[in-house]
Design a protein around this motif. Sequence first.
Motif, PDB file in Angstrom:
ATOM      1  N   TYR A 121       2.821   0.754  10.623  1.00  0.00           N
ATOM      2  CA  TYR A 121       3.159   0.684   9.200  1.00  0.00           C
ATOM      3  C   TYR A 121       4.669   0.869   9.103  1.00  0.00           C
ATOM      4  CZ  TYR A 121       3.195   1.652   4.182  1.00  0.00           C
ATOM      5  OH  TYR A 121       3.441   1.600   2.827  1.00  0.00           O
ATOM      6  N   GLU A 179       0.071   5.482  -0.724  1.00  0.00           N
ATOM      7  CA  GLU A 179      -1.292   4.954  -0.677  1.00  0.00           C
ATOM      8  C   GLU A 179      -1.459   3.996   0.497  1.00  0.00           C
ATOM      9  OE1 GLU A 179      -5.256   4.216  -1.395  1.00  0.00           O
ATOM     10  OE2 GLU A 179      -3.936   5.870  -1.987  1.00  0.00           O
ATOM     11  N   GLY A 180      -0.439   3.180   0.755  1.00  0.00           N
ATOM     12  CA  GLY A 180      -0.491   2.286   1.904  1.00  0.00           C
ATOM     13  C   GLY A 180      -0.560   3.055   3.212  1.00  0.00           C
ATOM     14  N   THR A 181       0.200   4.148   3.287  1.00  0.00           N
ATOM     15  CA  THR A 181       0.182   4.996   4.476  1.00  0.00           C
ATOM     16  C   THR A 181      -1.183   5.647   4.653  1.00  0.00           C
ATOM     17  OG1 THR A 181       2.538   5.466   4.148  1.00  0.00           O
ATOM     18  CG2 THR A 181       1.328   6.919   5.630  1.00  0.00           C
ATOM     19  N   GLN A 209      -4.104   4.603   3.594  1.00  0.00           N
ATOM     20  CA  GLN A 209      -5.068   3.594   4.010  1.00  0.00           C
ATOM     21  C   GLN A 209      -4.855   3.208   5.470  1.00  0.00           C
ATOM     22  OE1 GLN A 209      -7.673   2.556   2.411  1.00  0.00           O
ATOM     23  NE2 GLN A 209      -7.250   3.437   0.392  1.00  0.00           N
ATOM     24  N   PHE A 210      -3.613   3.109   5.879  1.00  0.00           N
ATOM     25  CA  PHE A 210      -3.297   2.777   7.273  1.00  0.00           C
ATOM     26  C   PHE A 210      -3.864   3.836   8.214  1.00  0.00           C
ATOM     27  CE2 PHE A 210      -0.478   3.357  10.944  1.00  0.00           C
ATOM     28  CZ  PHE A 210      -0.520   2.091  11.511  1.00  0.00           C
ATOM     29  N   THR A 252       8.173   0.473   6.468  1.00  0.00           N
ATOM     30  CA  THR A 252       8.672   0.282   5.115  1.00  0.00           C
ATOM     31  C   THR A 252      10.136   0.686   5.034  1.00  0.00           C
ATOM     32  OG1 THR A 252       8.320   0.819   2.756  1.00  0.00           O
ATOM     33  CG2 THR A 252       8.002   2.610   4.348  1.00  0.00           C
ATOM     34  N   GLN A 299      10.580   7.013  -0.217  1.00  0.00           N
ATOM     35  CA  GLN A 299       9.140   7.239  -0.102  1.00  0.00           C
ATOM     36  C   GLN A 299       8.709   8.666  -0.401  1.00  0.00           C
ATOM     37  OE1 GLN A 299      11.087   6.518   2.624  1.00  0.00           O
ATOM     38  NE2 GLN A 299      11.058   8.574   3.524  1.00  0.00           N
ATOM     39  N   ILE A 326       3.080   3.782  -4.153  1.00  0.00           N
ATOM     40  CA  ILE A 326       2.531   2.623  -3.436  1.00  0.00           C
ATOM     41  C   ILE A 326       2.647   2.833  -1.931  1.00  0.00           C
ATOM     42  CG2 ILE A 326       2.857   0.162  -2.973  1.00  0.00           C
ATOM     43  CD1 ILE A 326       3.846  -0.095  -5.893  1.00  0.00           C
ATOM     44  N   CYS A 327       3.797   3.330  -1.499  1.00  0.00           N
ATOM     45  CA  CYS A 327       4.023   3.587  -0.080  1.00  0.00           C
ATOM     46  C   CYS A 327       3.033   4.623   0.437  1.00  0.00           C
ATOM     47  CB  CYS A 327       5.453   4.062   0.134  1.00  0.00           C
ATOM     48  SG  CYS A 327       5.822   4.532   1.842  1.00  0.00           S
ATOM     49  N   THR A 366       1.492  -3.509   9.090  1.00  0.00           N
ATOM     50  CA  THR A 366       1.464  -3.423   7.634  1.00  0.00           C
ATOM     51  C   THR A 366       2.864  -3.072   7.172  1.00  0.00           C
ATOM     52  OG1 THR A 366      -0.806  -2.597   7.706  1.00  0.00           O
ATOM     53  CG2 THR A 366       0.416  -2.277   5.655  1.00  0.00           C
ATOM     54  N   LEU A 373       5.951  -2.787   3.866  1.00  0.00           N
ATOM     55  CA  LEU A 373       6.298  -2.680   2.448  1.00  0.00           C
ATOM     56  C   LEU A 373       7.811  -2.702   2.337  1.00  0.00           C
ATOM     57  CD1 LEU A 373       5.557  -2.200  -0.535  1.00  0.00           C
ATOM     58  CD2 LEU A 373       5.604   0.258  -0.054  1.00  0.00           C
TER      59      LEU A 373
END
Length: 337
Positions: A270, A327-329, A331-332, A272, A314, A324-325, A298, A300
């Motif tokens: 991940y 939540e992406g983390t 989920q990752f 970003t 972040q 957003i960052c 993944t 961002l």
Amino acid sequence: MLRKLRRLLGYVFAFMITMLILVILAAIISPWPSAYIIGRMFDGPVKMTDKPTYKIANKQVNVQKDLRYYSAKKKNTLDIYTPKNGKKPMTTLIWMHGGGYVGGDKIGVKEFATKLVHDTHIAVVSVNYQTAPAAIYPSQVYQLNDAVRYLKRQSYANNTLNFSRVLFGGDSAGAQIALQYVNVQTNPNYARDMSLPAELSTSNIKGAISYCGPLDLQQVTQQKTKSLAMKWFINTVAWSELGHRNWQNSAELKQASLVGHLTNKFPPTYVTDGNAYSFQEQGIAFKNRLQNLKVPVTSLFFKDSRQEVTHEYQFNYQTAQAKICYEGTRQFILKNK
């Protein structure tokens, strides 16, 4: 009386000019004075940006603070965040803090680590390390290896940390250090070049996370900036970390620039970064290289956003981008833990 006053003012002015010249000469001869100033910029108090959420999470998280791991270098302490009543052994995320290689502290990720442990039920280890110029490249990568060895021994002793399922991550300079360490574990040729044998099996590393990391440092030599402050910052940090005043053509810079050393054994990642005062182009180059190697990645980025998203964005959970960052983390990690 007036003549004495003028003479006194003349002495004061001469003293100030002399001190200014000495400071400038010191900065030219050594990176230490400038590195000290930059390092202090990262030493402010830790502020929670989402206090209500942090308070809820904090009640469900245990923290072992300032555990000392064996290392020949200083600042050899770490914190371990674990969920209360969590199922053991736990997937473990080892995190390296940012600070431009010359500053920062593990406590800086307190809010992030607490939230993440609460929401994913993994363990998070926040590692301190001796910063430059007291410790030059690749000292921080070696010191991370010291921490990993300590944690492996501890995991066998208390069955808390699961080293068959481990992730590495970091923010800013810490991201570069953490992902360089991952590359040592997954690329035997690179490990040999760094004289650092792999401590972990490639199959045991489940993921890597980069928050605003300088992952392709050679790009810095190609970038032009009119800002004297930015030139001063970049030169100080690079000189301090790489150990060379003329660092632009050093072998260390080439080795620390990770994009050219990646293989298809690198774990899912991940990555970003923000679009202002940061390393977005380096992160994008890293992402593109992983995709070419068919490594799951993944990302961002905010390249096409008109809104300014700055370095280390972040951790400010008051902003939509940070949410957003995060939540992406989350989920990752849930996908790869």
